[in-house]
Design a protein around this motif. Structure first.
Motif, PDB file in Angstrom:
ATOM      1  N   LYS A 132       0.933  -1.287   0.747  1.00 46.91           N
ATOM      2  CA  LYS A 132      -0.059   0.716  -0.800  1.00 46.91           C
ATOM      3  C   LYS A 132       1.037   1.363   0.261  1.00 46.91           C
ATOM      4  N   TYR A 133       2.071   1.209   0.940  1.00 46.66           N
ATOM      5  CA  TYR A 133       3.493   2.916   0.807  1.00 46.66           C
ATOM      6  C   TYR A 133       3.077   2.783  -0.644  1.00 46.66           C
ATOM      7  N   LEU A 134       3.150   2.114  -1.785  1.00 48.75           N
ATOM      8  CA  LEU A 134       4.050   2.159  -3.027  1.00 48.75           C
ATOM      9  C   LEU A 134       3.033   2.613  -4.170  1.00 48.75           C
ATOM     10  N   PHE A 135       2.012   1.706  -4.239  1.00 48.40           N
ATOM     11  CA  PHE A 135       1.215   1.777  -4.578  1.00 48.40           C
ATOM     12  C   PHE A 135      -0.445   2.243  -5.094  1.00 48.40           C
ATOM     13  N   ARG A 136      -0.517   2.191  -3.487  1.00 49.63           N
ATOM     14  CA  ARG A 136      -1.333   2.888  -3.440  1.00 49.63           C
ATOM     15  C   ARG A 136      -1.977   4.791  -3.365  1.00 49.63           C
ATOM     16  N   VAL A 137      -0.626   5.692  -3.424  1.00 49.04           N
ATOM     17  CA  VAL A 137      -0.332   6.659  -2.627  1.00 49.04           C
ATOM     18  C   VAL A 137       0.753   6.471  -3.902  1.00 49.04           C
ATOM     19  N   GLU A 141       5.547   9.451   1.115  1.00 46.31           N
ATOM     20  CA  GLU A 141       6.095  10.341   2.531  1.00 46.31           C
ATOM     21  C   GLU A 141       5.482  11.848   2.007  1.00 46.31           C
ATOM     22  N   LYS A 142       5.610  12.646   0.743  1.00 46.29           N
ATOM     23  CA  LYS A 142       4.886  13.550   0.294  1.00 46.29           C
ATOM     24  C   LYS A 142       3.324  13.378   1.064  1.00 46.29           C
ATOM     25  N   THR A 143       2.667  13.076   0.389  1.00 45.02           N
ATOM     26  CA  THR A 143       1.495  12.996   1.644  1.00 45.02           C
ATOM     27  C   THR A 143       1.191  13.155   2.055  1.00 45.02           C
ATOM     28  N   LEU A 144       2.374  12.159   2.982  1.00 47.24           N
ATOM     29  CA  LEU A 144       2.280  12.029   4.394  1.00 47.24           C
ATOM     30  C   LEU A 144       2.368  13.788   5.147  1.00 47.24           C
ATOM     31  N   ARG A 145       3.055  14.397   4.914  1.00 46.63           N
ATOM     32  CA  ARG A 145       4.014  15.569   5.102  1.00 46.63           C
ATOM     33  C   ARG A 145       2.126  16.975   5.496  1.00 46.63           C
ATOM     34  N   SER A 150      -2.096  19.345   7.108  1.00 45.90           N
ATOM     35  CA  SER A 150      -3.147  19.464   7.099  1.00 45.90           C
ATOM     36  C   SER A 150      -4.515  19.879   8.092  1.00 45.90           C
ATOM     37  N   ALA A 151      -3.812  18.417   8.632  1.00 48.97           N
ATOM     38  CA  ALA A 151      -4.139  18.222  10.414  1.00 48.97           C
ATOM     39  C   ALA A 151      -4.152  19.006  11.577  1.00 48.97           C
ATOM     40  N   MET A 152      -2.952  19.855  11.493  1.00 55.84           N
ATOM     41  CA  MET A 152      -2.116  20.585  12.373  1.00 55.84           C
ATOM     42  C   MET A 152      -3.264  21.723  12.363  1.00 55.84           C
ATOM     43  N   ARG A 153      -2.602  22.156  11.159  1.00 58.29           N
ATOM     44  CA  ARG A 153      -3.311  23.198  11.160  1.00 58.29           C
ATOM     45  C   ARG A 153      -4.978  23.831  11.713  1.00 58.29           C
ATOM     46  N   CYS A 184      -5.032   8.144   7.478  1.00 58.86           N
ATOM     47  CA  CYS A 184      -3.845   7.483   6.623  1.00 58.86           C
ATOM     48  C   CYS A 184      -5.129   6.426   6.337  1.00 58.86           C
ATOM     49  N   ASP A 185      -5.841   6.337   7.213  1.00 59.69           N
ATOM     50  CA  ASP A 185      -6.676   5.036   6.991  1.00 59.69           C
ATOM     51  C   ASP A 185      -7.595   5.385   5.342  1.00 59.69           C
ATOM     52  N   ASP A 186      -8.098   6.276   5.684  1.00 62.06           N
ATOM     53  CA  ASP A 186      -8.593   6.200   4.266  1.00 62.06           C
ATOM     54  C   ASP A 186      -8.123   6.446   3.220  1.00 62.06           C
TER      55      ASP A 186
END
Length: 325
Positions: A132-137, A141-145, A150-153, A184-186
């Motif tokens: 999932k880490y390689l092929f779902r998104v 790493e950039k998406t997680l950042r 976004s969550a913190m803001r 992350c689950d979504d």
């Protein structure tokens, strides 16, 4: 000195004989090096064959189809990773060095009461599913950042600046952790959030002196309130105790007076009943009891004849009193 010329004669037959072997050996050597891959103890190897996922291999020595037909992506699934926001660690050691310049845009946020605050935080995470880490998104790493920022803001924007700077820091971190894990689950990016840590929260540099003055005033206010409450707790209970003591003494005095009055009334009624039955005897008894109480309090008594006119015998009265044992 005479010059000598050396000529090297290469036999064409020898070249034809060994050139093919050399090419084959080089080809086999390249194939060997391109087919062997070592996966570390904290990693998983995801093998892609001609751009399509083929298999996941475990740590150790693994073989692949050479010449780029199969490629391997090594994913650190057993290692805790982290992303830093608002700063970067330039030298990780016992006394780490941090760099702030160039990362202010990440950490500068608007709070719910329309104030700016500088929030630095760290997201610690693990990769739980390498596929999932390689092929779902794309670019996980950039998406997680982006999701972390976004969550913190969002969480900071729902709170006042005082909550973010003081008492609400732990709640902000916990809320961001829950929200980020839900995202992350979504997205199904194969990432588990271990912890979100607020590294440092400060007001912007231009207004930091004003914020410090406000915080100092609030602390002084809390100190005065605590002192007043301490004085209240010291004085009020004592005053209440003294008031309760006065009330109890008054109640005891009233009870004593009432009981004494009731007793005297009962005594008077009993005396009255006895008087009604035998008036003369009762009057005589009352007279004798009264004289019995009065006479001991009079002291020495001198009884003289009413016809005695000479006062000389009375001059030695004090000597007579002194001579008595």
């Amino acid at each position: 000195m005479s010059e000598k010329n050396y000529e090297i004669n290469i036999n064409p037959d020898w070249i034809k004989k060994y050139l093919g072997k050399i090419v084959i050996g080089f080809f086999l050597l390249v194939a060997l090096f391109s087919s062997i891959r070592t996966v570390g103890p904290e990693e998983e190897g995801v093998v892609v064959q001609l751009g399509e996922y083929n298999r996941t291999v475990q740590p150790g020595l693994n073989f692949m189809i050479p010449f780029g037909i199969e490629k391997m992506h090594k994913i650190p699934v057993q290692r805790q990773l982290k992303q830093e926001f608002g700063f970067r660690t330039s030298n990780a050691s016992r006394s780490s060095d941090y760099v702030k310049a160039g990362y202010v845009d990440e950490s500068m946020m608007l709070t719910g009461d329309l104030n700016l605050t500088d929030v630095e935080w760290v997201v610690q995470y693990r990769i739980t599913d390498s596929f999932k880490y390689l092929f779902r998104v794309r670019n996980a790493e950039k998406t997680l950042r982006d999701m972390s920022e976004s969550a913190m803001r969002k969480i900071v924007g729902d709170r006042t600046v005082n909550e973010v700077l003081t008492v609400g820091r732990q709640e902000v971190a916990s809320s961001v952790e829950v929200l980020l894990q839900s995202m992350c689950d979504d997205y199904e990016n194969g990432i588990r959030i271990d912890q979100v840590v607020l590294q440092d929260v400060n007001p912007p540099e231009p207004v930091k002196p004003s914020f410090n003055a406000v915080n100092q005033a609030q602390q002084e206010r809390e100190t005065l309130i605590n002192q007043a409450e301490a004085e209240y707790n010291r004085v009020i209970p004592r005053a209440r105790g003294e008031a309760e003591e006065t009330i109890q003494l008054a109640e005891a005095f009233a009870l004593n007076r009432v009981n004494r009055s009731l007793g005297e009334a009962e005594r008077f009624n009993a005396l009255y009943e006895a008087y009604m039955k035998a008036p003369e005897v009762t009057k005589q008894r009352i007279y004798l009891e009264t004289m019995e109480k009065i006479l001991p309090k009079i002291g020495n008594k001198i009884i003289v004849d009413e016809k005695g006119n000479n006062v000389l015998p009375l001059l030695n009265i004090d000597k007579v009193k002194t001579a008595k044992p």
